[in-house]
Design an enzyme around this catalytic site. Structure first.
Site, mmCIF file in Angstrom:
data_model
loop_
_atom_site.group_PDB
_atom_site.id
_atom_site.type_symbol
_atom_site.label_atom_id
_atom_site.label_comp_id
_atom_site.label_asym_id
_atom_site.label_seq_id
_atom_site.Cartn_x
_atom_site.Cartn_y
_atom_site.Cartn_z
ATOM 1 N N ARG A 42 0.849 -1.187 0.000
ATOM 2 C CA ARG A 42 0.000 0.000 0.000
ATOM 3 C C ARG A 42 0.885 1.236 0.000
ATOM 4 O O ARG A 42 1.637 1.472 0.947
ATOM 5 C CB ARG A 42 -0.904 -0.023 1.241
ATOM 6 C CG ARG A 42 -1.927 1.104 1.303
ATOM 7 C CD ARG A 42 -2.891 0.833 2.467
ATOM 8 N NE ARG A 42 -3.936 1.838 2.506
ATOM 9 C CZ ARG A 42 -3.877 2.945 3.244
ATOM 10 N NH1 ARG A 42 -2.817 3.185 4.010
ATOM 11 N NH2 ARG A 42 -4.881 3.811 3.232
ATOM 12 N N SER A 111 -13.114 -4.013 -0.510
ATOM 13 C CA SER A 111 -13.554 -3.595 0.821
ATOM 14 C C SER A 111 -15.077 -3.515 0.858
ATOM 15 O O SER A 111 -15.699 -3.069 -0.115
ATOM 16 C CB SER A 111 -12.981 -2.222 1.175
ATOM 17 O OG SER A 111 -11.582 -2.264 1.209
ATOM 18 N N LYS A 140 -6.383 4.790 9.337
ATOM 19 C CA LYS A 140 -7.420 5.532 8.610
ATOM 20 C C LYS A 140 -8.298 6.234 9.639
ATOM 21 O O LYS A 140 -9.234 5.649 10.181
ATOM 22 C CB LYS A 140 -8.259 4.573 7.755
ATOM 23 C CG LYS A 140 -7.534 4.064 6.527
ATOM 24 C CD LYS A 140 -8.503 3.408 5.551
ATOM 25 C CE LYS A 140 -7.802 3.023 4.266
ATOM 26 N NZ LYS A 140 -8.745 2.459 3.271
#
Length: 216
Positions: A42, A111, A140
């Protein structure tokens, strides 16, 4: 690479925030030693060129360890680096469009926060779902938490495997027991630790308890 539900047991997601003087490759090697079963690369801030070079390097490490390498969001990086698949969120490219670009043989993760999203992702060709955030997470800050009941409902509604993600740590992983999730996806619980391999080993043991898996 053939994708199986047990690849989700301990799914590690990279984050440059925790490098602390080490290279990402060094961190990934430590995580592999600790027994991670899947790796997601990521990158939100690297240039495309640097991301591609990194993906090629990390792909070699994952391949030698026999674990899938999943690229976050970027289909072209996945294809050019010959990574094993892509993971997309609800605000990224539509899952059916990603599947069309990837073809039938790459892994597609999506997701989902609701049963409706989960069913739509399965219909669009997803191989697995990432459900969360299960707990509040520093990775997040804007992520809304997903209830245990929703996680369980999603696992019961779909035929593809589900990995729980978001704020999961050694302290709370066993709270997900009985949800139906096939594993846990973690970031800081592995990569922020001084001993990454040991952190991964402990989490893998807890993930086995959580899922009821006795063998890999």
């Amino acid at each position: 690479m053939k994708f199986e539900a047990n690849n989700l047991l301990l799914y590690a997601v990279t984050d440059r925030a925790w490098l602390a003087g080490r290279t990402l490759a060094e961190q990934v090697n430590e995580a592999i030693k600790g027994g991670i079963t899947c790796l997601q690369l990521r990158e939100k801030r690297l240039s495309r060129e640097a991301f591609l070079e990194e993906a090629k390097e990390i792909k070699k490490l994952a391949e030698s360890a026999g674990i899938p390498l999943i690229i976050n969001d970027d289909v072209s990086i996945c294809l050019e680096s010959d990574a094993d698949g892509v993971h997309v969120g609800q605000s990224d490219m539509a899952a059916q469009d990603v599947r069309a670009l990837l073809g039938p043989d790459k892994i597609l993760g999506v997701s989902a926060q609701t049963v409706e999203q989960a069913l739509a992702a399965e219909q669009a060709g997803a191989d697995y779902l990432g459900v969360g955030a299960m707990f509040s997470t520093s990775t997040k800050l804007d992520a809304k938490t997903t209830s245990f009941e929703t996680l369980k409902a999603i696992c019961e509604a779909v035929t593809i495997p589900v990995v729980a993600i978001g704020g999961i740590s050694e302290a709370n992983v066993l709270e997900l027991t009985g949800s139906g999730a096939k594993g846990i996806a973690v970031v800081s619980a592995v990569f922020a630790k001084p001993d990454i391999a040991e952190a991964a080993r402990r989490l893998k043991g807890l993930a086995k308890q959580m899922t009821g898996v006795t063998e890999e």
